[in-house]
Structures are given as structure tokens and as C-alpha cells.
Write a protein that holds these residues in place. Structure first.
Motif, PDB file in Angstrom:
ATOM      1  N   VAL A  18     -25.954  -8.416 -16.756  1.00 49.47           N
ATOM      2  CA  VAL A  18     -24.995  -7.754 -15.857  1.00 49.47           C
ATOM      3  C   VAL A  18     -24.074  -6.866 -16.676  1.00 49.47           C
ATOM      4  O   VAL A  18     -23.734  -7.205 -17.818  1.00 49.47           O
ATOM      5  N   PRO A  19     -23.708  -5.702 -16.141  1.00 47.27           N
ATOM      6  CA  PRO A  19     -22.795  -4.816 -16.850  1.00 47.27           C
ATOM      7  C   PRO A  19     -21.435  -5.483 -17.013  1.00 47.27           C
ATOM      8  O   PRO A  19     -20.988  -6.240 -16.127  1.00 47.27           O
ATOM      9  N   GLU A  20     -20.777  -5.219 -18.134  1.00 47.17           N
ATOM     10  CA  GLU A  20     -19.459  -5.810 -18.346  1.00 47.17           C
ATOM     11  C   GLU A  20     -18.373  -4.882 -17.850  1.00 47.17           C
ATOM     12  O   GLU A  20     -18.480  -3.662 -17.942  1.00 47.17           O
ATOM     13  N   PHE A  21     -17.338  -5.468 -17.303  1.00 53.48           N
ATOM     14  CA  PHE A  21     -16.201  -4.695 -16.797  1.00 53.48           C
ATOM     15  C   PHE A  21     -14.926  -5.153 -17.470  1.00 53.48           C
ATOM     16  O   PHE A  21     -14.825  -6.292 -17.915  1.00 53.48           O
ATOM     17  N   THR A  22     -13.973  -4.261 -17.489  1.00 57.60           N
ATOM     18  CA  THR A  22     -12.631  -4.683 -17.881  1.00 57.60           C
ATOM     19  C   THR A  22     -11.671  -4.182 -16.818  1.00 57.60           C
ATOM     20  O   THR A  22     -11.957  -3.229 -16.111  1.00 57.60           O
ATOM     21  N   ARG A  23     -10.554  -4.881 -16.674  1.00 50.75           N
ATOM     22  CA  ARG A  23      -9.621  -4.508 -15.620  1.00 50.75           C
ATOM     23  C   ARG A  23      -8.443  -3.739 -16.223  1.00 50.75           C
ATOM     24  O   ARG A  23      -7.794  -4.224 -17.142  1.00 50.75           O
ATOM     25  N   GLY A  24      -8.219  -2.556 -15.726  1.00 49.32           N
ATOM     26  CA  GLY A  24      -7.120  -1.738 -16.233  1.00 49.32           C
ATOM     27  C   GLY A  24      -5.789  -2.217 -15.700  1.00 49.32           C
ATOM     28  O   GLY A  24      -5.747  -3.110 -14.839  1.00 49.32           O
ATOM     29  N   PRO A  25      -4.717  -1.673 -16.215  1.00 51.11           N
ATOM     30  CA  PRO A  25      -3.376  -2.086 -15.774  1.00 51.11           C
ATOM     31  C   PRO A  25      -3.159  -1.795 -14.282  1.00 51.11           C
ATOM     32  O   PRO A  25      -2.379  -2.476 -13.615  1.00 51.11           O
ATOM     33  N   ASP A  26      -3.895  -0.797 -13.711  1.00 46.18           N
ATOM     34  CA  ASP A  26      -3.719  -0.469 -12.291  1.00 46.18           C
ATOM     35  C   ASP A  26      -4.560  -1.394 -11.400  1.00 46.18           C
ATOM     36  O   ASP A  26      -4.567  -1.242 -10.181  1.00 46.18           O
TER      37      ASP A  26
ATOM     38  N   THR B  69     -19.278   4.922  22.312  1.00 38.39           N
ATOM     39  CA  THR B  69     -20.526   5.658  22.555  1.00 38.39           C
ATOM     40  C   THR B  69     -21.487   5.494  21.377  1.00 38.39           C
ATOM     41  O   THR B  69     -22.205   6.417  21.007  1.00 38.39           O
ATOM     42  N   GLY B  70     -21.474   4.302  20.819  1.00 36.27           N
ATOM     43  CA  GLY B  70     -22.439   4.000  19.768  1.00 36.27           C
ATOM     44  C   GLY B  70     -22.107   4.590  18.407  1.00 36.27           C
ATOM     45  O   GLY B  70     -22.846   4.407  17.450  1.00 36.27           O
ATOM     46  N   GLN B  71     -20.983   5.326  18.303  1.00 33.11           N
ATOM     47  CA  GLN B  71     -20.630   5.955  17.025  1.00 33.11           C
ATOM     48  C   GLN B  71     -19.913   4.963  16.118  1.00 33.11           C
ATOM     49  O   GLN B  71     -19.219   4.066  16.596  1.00 33.11           O
ATOM     50  N   SER B  72     -20.066   5.171  14.829  1.00 31.19           N
ATOM     51  CA  SER B  72     -19.329   4.367  13.868  1.00 31.19           C
ATOM     52  C   SER B  72     -17.883   4.864  13.804  1.00 31.19           C
ATOM     53  O   SER B  72     -17.629   6.062  13.887  1.00 31.19           O
ATOM     54  N   VAL B  73     -16.943   3.924  13.713  1.00 30.99           N
ATOM     55  CA  VAL B  73     -15.531   4.293  13.655  1.00 30.99           C
ATOM     56  C   VAL B  73     -14.990   3.942  12.278  1.00 30.99           C
ATOM     57  O   VAL B  73     -15.061   2.778  11.861  1.00 30.99           O
ATOM     58  N   GLY B  74     -14.467   4.942  11.563  1.00 34.85           N
ATOM     59  CA  GLY B  74     -13.926   4.688  10.231  1.00 34.85           C
ATOM     60  C   GLY B  74     -12.671   5.519  10.005  1.00 34.85           C
ATOM     61  O   GLY B  74     -12.070   6.017  10.958  1.00 34.85           O
ATOM     62  N   GLY B  75     -12.300   5.689   8.728  1.00 36.43           N
ATOM     63  CA  GLY B  75     -11.134   6.496   8.401  1.00 36.43           C
ATOM     64  C   GLY B  75      -9.825   5.771   8.628  1.00 36.43           C
ATOM     65  O   GLY B  75      -8.948   6.231   9.349  1.00 36.43           O
ATOM     66  N   PHE B  76      -9.700   4.574   8.027  1.00 33.50           N
ATOM     67  CA  PHE B  76      -8.501   3.760   8.235  1.00 33.50           C
ATOM     68  C   PHE B  76      -7.426   4.103   7.213  1.00 33.50           C
ATOM     69  O   PHE B  76      -7.717   4.718   6.194  1.00 33.50           O
ATOM     70  N   PRO B  77      -6.176   3.695   7.460  1.00 31.16           N
ATOM     71  CA  PRO B  77      -5.133   3.867   6.447  1.00 31.16           C
ATOM     72  C   PRO B  77      -5.586   3.232   5.128  1.00 31.16           C
ATOM     73  O   PRO B  77      -6.207   2.164   5.126  1.00 31.16           O
ATOM     74  N   VAL B  78      -5.250   3.900   4.024  1.00 28.91           N
ATOM     75  CA  VAL B  78      -5.750   3.453   2.722  1.00 28.91           C
ATOM     76  C   VAL B  78      -5.256   2.045   2.399  1.00 28.91           C
ATOM     77  O   VAL B  78      -5.981   1.220   1.860  1.00 28.91           O
ATOM     78  N   GLY B  79      -4.021   1.789   2.750  1.00 34.76           N
ATOM     79  CA  GLY B  79      -3.411   0.514   2.402  1.00 34.76           C
ATOM     80  C   GLY B  79      -4.179  -0.675   2.938  1.00 34.76           C
ATOM     81  O   GLY B  79      -4.243  -1.729   2.299  1.00 34.76           O
ATOM     82  N   PHE B  80      -4.785  -0.504   4.116  1.00 32.72           N
ATOM     83  CA  PHE B  80      -5.486  -1.612   4.774  1.00 32.72           C
ATOM     84  C   PHE B  80      -6.654  -2.090   3.923  1.00 32.72           C
ATOM     85  O   PHE B  80      -6.794  -3.274   3.632  1.00 32.72           O
ATOM     86  N   ARG B  81      -7.492  -1.113   3.489  1.00 32.85           N
ATOM     87  CA  ARG B  81      -8.647  -1.499   2.684  1.00 32.85           C
ATOM     88  C   ARG B  81      -8.198  -2.120   1.368  1.00 32.85           C
ATOM     89  O   ARG B  81      -8.784  -3.092   0.907  1.00 32.85           O
ATOM     90  N   GLN B  82      -7.146  -1.545   0.778  1.00 34.54           N
ATOM     91  CA  GLN B  82      -6.682  -2.079  -0.497  1.00 34.54           C
ATOM     92  C   GLN B  82      -6.235  -3.526  -0.361  1.00 34.54           C
ATOM     93  O   GLN B  82      -6.496  -4.363  -1.210  1.00 34.54           O
ATOM     94  N   LEU B  83      -5.600  -3.803   0.791  1.00 35.73           N
ATOM     95  CA  LEU B  83      -5.091  -5.157   1.029  1.00 35.73           C
ATOM     96  C   LEU B  83      -6.237  -6.158   1.099  1.00 35.73           C
ATOM     97  O   LEU B  83      -6.224  -7.200   0.442  1.00 35.73           O
ATOM     98  N   VAL B  84      -7.258  -5.818   1.887  1.00 35.15           N
ATOM     99  CA  VAL B  84      -8.347  -6.772   2.091  1.00 35.15           C
ATOM    100  C   VAL B  84      -9.273  -6.835   0.888  1.00 35.15           C
ATOM    101  O   VAL B  84      -9.819  -7.882   0.563  1.00 35.15           O
ATOM    102  N   ARG B  85      -9.409  -5.693   0.186  1.00 35.53           N
ATOM    103  CA  ARG B  85     -10.361  -5.675  -0.932  1.00 35.53           C
ATOM    104  C   ARG B  85      -9.702  -6.025  -2.253  1.00 35.53           C
ATOM    105  O   ARG B  85     -10.349  -5.916  -3.289  1.00 35.53           O
ATOM    106  N   TYR B  86      -8.448  -6.439  -2.212  1.00 33.51           N
ATOM    107  CA  TYR B  86      -7.767  -6.755  -3.460  1.00 33.51           C
ATOM    108  C   TYR B  86      -8.583  -7.786  -4.232  1.00 33.51           C
ATOM    109  O   TYR B  86      -8.895  -8.859  -3.738  1.00 33.51           O
ATOM    110  N   GLU B  87      -8.954  -7.417  -5.462  1.00 39.03           N
ATOM    111  CA  GLU B  87      -9.886  -8.260  -6.205  1.00 39.03           C
ATOM    112  C   GLU B  87      -9.251  -8.829  -7.465  1.00 39.03           C
ATOM    113  O   GLU B  87      -8.379  -8.207  -8.052  1.00 39.03           O
ATOM    114  N   VAL B  88      -9.732  -9.991  -7.840  1.00 41.66           N
ATOM    115  CA  VAL B  88      -9.397 -10.544  -9.149  1.00 41.66           C
ATOM    116  C   VAL B  88     -10.691 -10.936  -9.815  1.00 41.66           C
ATOM    117  O   VAL B  88     -11.735 -11.044  -9.161  1.00 41.66           O
TER     118      VAL B  88
END
Lengths: 372, 491
Positions: free
Chosen positions: A36-44, A187-206
């Protein structure tokens, strides 16, 4: 300490934990190794690839050799996949313990997703409400999603109580109606384009890409389910109704009220899972959550909930979801043909219930032989 | 000759039968008696192939047999008439009677032949039933006749009857007795399992007493008497019970019913129960006693009329209001209506009292445990612990739990429907004593029972219902079985 542990963690749950550990050991032993590729986590907080600079000054990406199953990335993936199913399975488990069934959870998940998504898009970067403070869009989106899910639960519950039709029929109809509504409003269309903060909140990773949010919400839902079922009076009433509805009525329990609440909780759990998925995947379509009802019911049943009602626990149901996800992930890891995955999971569900029956029988027998 | 040799049978938590040996002679009516849990039903079921013995052997005319299934037992000529439903309630009498072997013609059910065969089977036992009626429309007594017809029709030489009269009316019981005597003349062996002493002494030739799964005695019934049998069953003499609550005059009126009616069930019911009083409600099965009890408790959606507690009328058809006013109902069918068998003893005792044990939605576990153990010990519930599931307990202990549930709810007005049905003698005495104690404490009790000696022993006053109406009331001074029976039957 030990009796307390036993109280919280009943005999059945201990068995499920053993199965989880055994499955984990098996998968670790047989899945082999992977680079597996190695990752490092930056200060951000963002992840960066690790590069090795060789003598000539060329940079090559660094790889590490890990066990296919027992490595951070895979476990993080497993935790996320389990979370969505387990959250809904807690709600479905409560319905099943009450002697009912909710086939509409997948559809509620889809409708709650698209309604939440429409509101979130309105406040998204390209939406008309883009100027509003970040929190407003998030709250309204979450509120709309959860509210929709609760309305669906109310619809199920009130029809089941008022019409006295078997919940299987009502929720089967509701499944089609709610799924249809989701199609109509998008009408069967995909709905996206959410506020950025929302995705960051849920995808916050450690760590190795472990998203904390789904895991934390799942643990919270499990804890809430456990408290509801084993510590609150209403939970006790759920067991009583599932065990013997007539006797519950003779005991002065308001059956309709409890049943209504149970379907509300099932809708709520689907709504919570839907919100998480919105944040995680960043988009929703009316086709989301297709077939989830069966996964969720399977998780509840593998986790020891009895379809006859009156038996089951929140912890067991979450463990059931974990077991099913582990098997699904094992099929991928062991490079078994994907086409077999449904067959294997179906077999596991039947085997789990048969085993549970056998175990109960064995327990009774042991008990009878112990007595002089 | 049927011989049991060293039969042992274990169930979860109990040894139902422990090394039981005795024999039954052919063509006799053999009584099997014992307290609940003594193992008499289990013994019958082993003979009929429902259960298999863990140890020991069964001999039929000297040959060892081991019927593994009811079908195998049938082939040996052994049949059982069950307490529970043995038929499919949605099918007709004819279909049920021929279910094992439906007459067919080219794959189709030959309905004419089926009806004819059913009629012949019924005629053989002198039963006059409509073969086209769905089984569920038949009374319990008539259904039993159909069961006996099915047994005799398939060539049964041994018939096990498990508590056959427990839910029969007096007329149906007489009909059953006539049939049993007739079967005996035909050389059929009957094994009669019952609690009802007077029936056994009227019907049977020999008697076997079991106690705690062990064989106590077997002998001709003429050589013993009811007092001795009871002593053998419980291992001690049962003192004659004198209710203490009668020593004091009843207090203020607690419960008053005026003009209570429910279309098709009962009409024009008026009664009152005072504090410290036990009022009996007698009547044949089907007279509407349980229906009245359920209507008082708010369970009958069609009920009309007034229910007053301490002079204040309750809102109609509301269980919540009845509970709030302190009315409790111990229903007649504890397994279906009284208990949630999948819950444990503690949870069953506290089920009706939950609102009082709850703070902010949370069950106060310490209080709950204390309450459960207080009432479990007051009622002398015998269970390994209060955390065991109630499904495995004996009938007497389950009945005590059903009572404990309402005592835990602090009900001052208790309606008790068939408090001792299917309960052993020892537990019966304990329940009588408890009801007497409750009345002495000032509670108002309405007791429904089909066992007249029970009402006569316990009550200060007995009301009699017949065909949905009150047929009369007797003060204690005028109590007698004959007087009650006359009112019940309307002669």
C-alpha cells in the motif's frame, strides 16, 4: 464488575463478539499481503504521498507491505461501510423486537437524502443561498433530511396503528410510495454541490483514512438504542408488545402509541444514515439505498433479533451489521468472484438463525441436565 | 396391559418424571392425578408419542414399545385428547376428521366420501355435529367429541385424556362422562388426567398418584378416598380453609356497575363490591362472566353502561381510566392474556406498574428489583431467580406472577378471573389464602370461577350469571352447590 459486564453484554452478544474475532482472525490469516502507498499527514490535516529520494536524486513513491485485512485503510473502510448499515439496523431492530417489520427503510433513506440534498444545494457554492452563513445551510439541510425521515416513519406508524393492517403490507406499499416521491422530486437527477464545510465535517479523517463522523454517530446510535431498549420504560414496553401483544394490552400499555414511536425511530435511523451518506459521498440520487431494507433486516436477524418479536438488542444488531460487512469485505479480499457475494451472504443469514435456534435448544438441554 | 418401567424424563430446569413404574390394566378407566408439575401430563404425552422418555421402557401387552411420534403411537392404537387445539380451526369438521387420509379420486378430494366418513366417525361415538361447520365455530366440548371420534375411528384402543373437562360446561361434562362409560364397555382403555377429584371418583376404576415426578401409589379407586389422595399428592393433610375477611363487616362501596351491556355478549349487569369483600361471579362457560370482567376493565370497545369507583363514573371503554381508578384484572388465560412469557419474572411483575417506577422515562431499576422481590416473596413464587424467563415456570407459579403484577400496581379493586385454573392443590391453597388476606386488608375483590367449592369457600356473596344476564345472588348463609347450579342452569 463481572455481573455488570454480563448485564450489559448478554450471552448472545458475547457469542457475536467471538464470531467477529474469529472472522477477523480468519481474514487476517488468509487474505495475504498487499503493498500500500504510504501517506503522511500535513499540518492542515490533508494527506500527502511519501516519496523516497534515491541516490541519483529521483523521487519514487514509497510503499509498505501490509496484511490485506489487518491494515488501517481496510479497517477504516470496514468501519465506514458498517456504520451506515448499523445505524439503520438499530432502528429496524427495535421494530423487529416490537414484532413488526419495516421494509421502507431503504426508500426513506433515499427520500431523506434527496430532500436534504436539495436544501444543501440551495445553500451550496452554486446555489441561490450561497451567501448565507455556513451553519444555516447545514442546519436546514440536516433538519429537512431528518424531518422527512420522521414524516415517513409517522406515515408508516399511523397507518399500521389506524388501519390494523400487517406492517409488512403497509411498509411494502410505503417503500414504493416513498421511493416514487424521491424520483418525482429529483426527476431522477443526481443532486450535489453542497456547502464545503458539510463534506469536511463528515469526512474528517484521522490515521489511515478513518472517518470519525460515521463511526462516532454509529456508536452514539448504538448507545441510544441500548439505553432505549434496556433502560427506558418505553423500551420495556416494546419487548412486552413483541412478546405478547394481548398481554401487553391487558397490562394497560397503549399499544398504538408505542408502535407509532417504533416506526418513528426506524425512520429517524434511516434519516441519520442518509445525512451521513450525503456528507460522505457529496451527492444523492433517488436510487440510493436500493435493497438496504434487506441488508438491515439481515443485520438485525444475524444480531439475534427474533422476527417473532420480543427478543434482540441494540448491541447485537450492530455486531450483526459488522459481521455481514466483514463477510462482504472478505469476499473482496479473498478475491472470490463478486457474483457469489449475494449467495454467500444469503447463506450466512440462514445459517446464523439456524445456529441461534440450535444454540437456544442446546442451552435448554444443558439446563435440564444440570438439575438433579 | 400397559406398563411403565423406570420412566425418566427431563425438561429444562426440571426432572418431570423420575423413575416412574406402574401398570394399567386393559379396558379400565385409569385416573392419573398429581399437582401441577407432578408429571401426569408428561406421562400421558410419552404414551401418546408426543415426548420420548430419556430413560425407562414402555410395555404394551408385554411387548416393549417406544412411540417416537404421535403417528407411531396411533399405529400402536394409542391416541390423546388434548387440552389445546388439536385441529385446524379454519377447516371444517369433516376436513379435520379426515385430514390424515383425505379420500381422493384422481387427485381431487372426494368431498362426498369425506363427509360420509366423518359422519360415520361421529356416529360411532354418538356425537351429533354438523360436518360442514368450521372447527372454530364449535365449543370446546364439541371439539373434544370430535377428537374422541377421530381417535376411536382410527382404531385407538387406548385414549389419553388430559384435563378433558377443564373448560366444559356442566351439560357437556355429563355428555363426555356418558361417552367415556360407553367406550369402557367397548373395551377401550382410558387414561384420565385431571385435577378434579369428584370426577375421578365418579368415573375411574383405578388411580395412580404422582408427586414431584415420582410415583406415589397405584391401586383400585374403591380402596382410597379423596382426602387420602390429596394427602398423597401434596404429602400433607390440607386443612379446611376458613376465610378471615368475613370476620369483619365489609366497608364502603368501592366498585359499582350500572346497566352494563355489550351487544351479543351480556346485558343489564348491575353489581357492587365493597371494601373488604370478596364477591363471587358464577356461571356456566359462555354465560358472559369474563366478558363482563373485561368490559369493567375497559377492554370491550362495544360496552355500554356505567362503571363507578367510589361513586365517581369512569370514562367508558378506557383501560387507562380503569387503571388510574385502581382496578386490576387478572385474566382467565394467563399465558395468552396475563403474562409476556418471553420476559423474565421481574419484568412481568413490574409491567403494569411501570408508570410508577419511571422517572423521566427511565426505569428505576433499584425500585423495580425491590418491588419484584417483595411481591415474589409475598406470593411465594418458586423460581431459580427473578431473572429467569417465565415460559419455563409451572402453571401455579405463572398464576402467582399474574397476580403479583396487579398487586405491584397497587390495585385496590381486583377482578380475578379463574384464579386457580390448571394450578396444583398446594398453590391453590396459597392463592385462596392470599385473596383472603387482600380482602382483610380492605381491597375489593370480584372473583370469577367455574369451581363452585372455591367460590363457596372464599366469598361473602355470590352472583350468578346465565346467558349474559344476572340470574341471581346468594348471601353466604344460602350457599350450596345445588342452589348455585339451579341458578346457573335456570331450573
Amino acid at each position: 464488575m463481572v455481573p455488570r459486564f454480563r448485564q450489559v453484554f448478554g450471552f448472545q452478544e458475547s457469542g457475536l463478539v467471538l464470531i467477529v474475532l474469529a472472522l477477523g482472525a480468519l481474514l487476517t490469516a488468509f487474505s495475504g499481503r498487499v503493498r500500500v502507498p504510504e501517506f503522511t499527514r500535513g499540518p492542515d490535516g490533508a494527506r500527502h504521498r511519501v516519496f523516497v529520494t534515491d541516490a541519483a536524486g529521483g523521487r519514487t513513491p514509497a510503499f509498505a507491505t501490509r496484511n490485506k485485512f489487518l491494515n488501517g485503510q481496510n479497517l477504516a473502510q470496514l468501519a465506514k461501510d458498517t456504520s451506515f448499515v448499523a445505524i439503520m439496523a438499530v432502528g429496524a431492530g427495535i421494530v423487529i423486537i416490537s414484532g413488526g417489520i419495516d421494509l421502507s427503510v431503504g426508500a426513506i433513506y433515499a427520500l431523506a437524502s434527496v430532500v436534504g440534498a436539495l436544501v444543501l444545494r440551495h445553500y451550496g457554492p452554486n446555489g441561490p443561498g450561497a451567501g448565507a452563513p455556513a451553519g444555516v445551510g447545514l442546519l436546514l439541510g440536516a433538519g429537512a433530511g431528518i424531518g422527512t425521515a420522521l414524516l415517513c416513519g409517522l406515515f408508516n406508524g399511523s397507518l399500521i396503528v389506524a388501519l390494523r393492517v400487517h406492517p409488512f403490507i403497509i411498509t411494502l406499499g410505503a417503500m414504493a410510495i416513498i421511493r416514487g416521491l424521491a424520483f418525482v422530486i429529483t426527476t431522477g437527477q443526481s443532486v450535489g454541490g453542497f456547502p464545503v464545510g458539510f463534506r469536511q465535517l463528515v469526512r474528517y479523517e484521522v490515521g489511515d483514512g478513518l472517518s470519525l463522523m460515521p463511526l462516532a454517530v454509529m456508536l452514539l446510535v448504538m448507545a441510544a438504542g441500548w439505553i432505549f431498549l434496556s433502560r427506558l420504560a418505553t423500551g420495556r414496553r416494546v419487548y412486552a408488545i413483541g412478546g405478547n401483544e394481548l398481554a401487553a394490552r391487558f397490562s394497560g400499555i397503549r399499544i398504538g402509541r408505542v408502535k407509532l414511536g417504533v416506526y418513528l425511530l426506524s425512520g429517524l435511523s434511516a434519516g441519520v444514515a442518509a445525512l451521513l451518506s450525503l456528507g460522505y459521498y457529496g451527492a444523492a440520487t433517488s436510487g440510493d439505498g436500493q435493497g438496504y431494507e434487506l441488508n438491515v433486516i439481515a443485520a438485525a436477524v444475524v444480531g439475534g433479533a427474533s422476527l417473532a418479536g420480543g427478543r434482540g438488542s441494540a448491541v447485537g444488531v450492530v455486531l450483526g451489521a459488522l459481521i455481514i460487512q466483514m463477510i462482504a469485505s472478505g469476499i473482496v479480499l479473498l478475491s472470490i468472484d463478486q457474483n457469489y457475494s449475494q449467495i454467500i451472504i444469503g447463506t450466512v443469514v440462514i445459517a446464523a438463525v439456524a445456529l441461534d435456534n440450535f444454540n437456544t435448544w442446546l442451552g435448554r438441554r444443558r439446563l435440564s441436565q444440570k438439575t438433579p | 396391559m400397559i406398563e411403565f418401567k423406570g420412566i425418566t424424563k427431563r425438561f429444562p430446569g426440571v426432572v418431570a418424571l423420575n423413575d416412574v413404574s406402574f401398570s394399567i390394566s386393559r379396558g379400565s378407566c385409569h385416573a392419573l392425578i398429581g399437582e401441577n408439575g407432578a408429571g401426569k401430563s408428561t406421562l400421558g404425552k410419552i404414551l401418546a408419542g408426543v415426548h420420548r422418555a430419556d430413560e425407562g421402557t414402555l410395555h404394551l401387552d408385554g411387548q416393549p414399545v417406544a412411540p417416537a411420534t404421535p403417528v407411531a403411537a396411533r399405529e400402536l392404537g394409542i391416541a390423546m385428547v388434548h387440552q389445546e387445539l388439536a385441529f385446524c380451526p379454519n377447516l371444517t369438521v369433516a376436513e379435520n376428521l379426515c385430514l390424515g387420509e383425505l379420500p381422493r379420486r384422481a387427485g381431487w378430494v372426494d368431498r362426498t366420501a369425506m363427509r360420509a366418513r366423518a359422519r360415520a366417525l361421529l356416529a360411532a361415538v354418538g356425537a351429533d355435529l354438523d360436518v360442514d361447520a368450521p372447527m372454530e365455530t364449535l365449543s370446546t366440548g364439541r371439539e373434544q367429541l370430535a377428537q374422541i371420534a377421530a381417535a376411536v375411528g382410527t382404531g385407538a384402543r387406548v385414549i389419553v385424556m388430559d384435563e378433558p373437562t377443564s373448560s366444559l360446561s356442566a351439560g357437556e361434562t355429563q355428555e363426555l362422562f356418558r361417552l367415556i362409560r360407553e367406550l369402557k364397555v367397548r373395551g377401550i382403555t382410558l387414561i384420565y388426567v385431571s385435577h378434579r377429584m369428584e370426577e375421578l371418583f365418579a368415573l375411574c376404576d383405578a388411580i395412580t398418584v404422582l408427586r414431584d415426578g415420582r410415583h406415589v401409589s397405584t391401586g383400585p379407586i374403591r380402596a382410597t378416598d379423596p382426602q387420602r389422595v390429596i394427602a398423597q399428592m401434596i404429602g400433607r393433610e390440607l386443612g379446611v380453609h376458613r376465610p378471615r375477611h368475613l370476620e369483619r363487616p365489609p366497608g364502603a362501596e368501592r366498585l359499582r356497575i350500572e346497566g352494563l351491556a355489550s351487544p351479543g355478549r351480556f346485558q343489564d349487569i348491575a353489581l357492587s363490591v365493597r371494601s373488604g369483600e370478596i364477591v363471587g361471579l358464577a356461571g356456566l362457560v359462555g354465560a358472559g362472566r369474563s366478558e363482563v370482567a373485561q368490559a369493567i376493565f375497559g377492554l370491550d370497545p362495544a360496552a355500554e353502561g356505567r362503571v363507578l369507583v367510589d361513586g365517581r363514573p369512569l370514562p367508558a371503554r378506557s383501560i387507562a381510566a380503569a387503571l388510574e381508578a385502581g382496578i386490576g384484572l387478572v385474566p382467565e388465560d394467563r399465558k395468552r392474556q396475563g403474562l409476556v412469557l418471553s420476559l423474565n419474572c421481574r419484568e412481568n411483575i413490574s409491567l403494569a406498574a411501570l408508570p410508577r417506577l419511571t422517572r423521566g422515562g427511565w426505569v428505576r431499576r433499584g425500585m423495580e428489583r425491590a418491588l419484584a422481590s417483595r411481591y415474589a416473596s409475598r406470593l411465594r413464587v418458586k423460581a431459580p431467580s427473578l431473572e429467569v424467563v417465565t415460559a419455563g415456570l409451572s402453571g401455579g407459579n405463572q398464576q402467582k406472577l399474574a397476580l403479583a403484577k396487579w398487586l405491584a400496581r397497587d390495585c385496590d379493586i381486583l377482578i380475578v378471573d379463574e384464579p386457580t385454573r390448571g394450578v396444583d392443590v398446594g398453590a391453590k391453597a396459597e392463592i385462596y389464602q392470599l385473596l383472603d388476606e387482600l380482602a382483610s386488608e380492605g381491597k375489593a375483590l370480584l372473583v370469577i370461577s367455574s369451581e363452585l367449592p372455591e367460590l363457596i369457600g372464599l366469598c361473602g356473596r355470590i352472583l350468578v350469571m346465565r346467558a349474559g344476564r344476572l340470574a341471581g345472588a346468594l348471601p353466604r348463609a344460602e350457599f350450596s352447590e345445588a342452589a348455585l347450579l339451579r341458578l346457573m342452569a335456570g331450573v
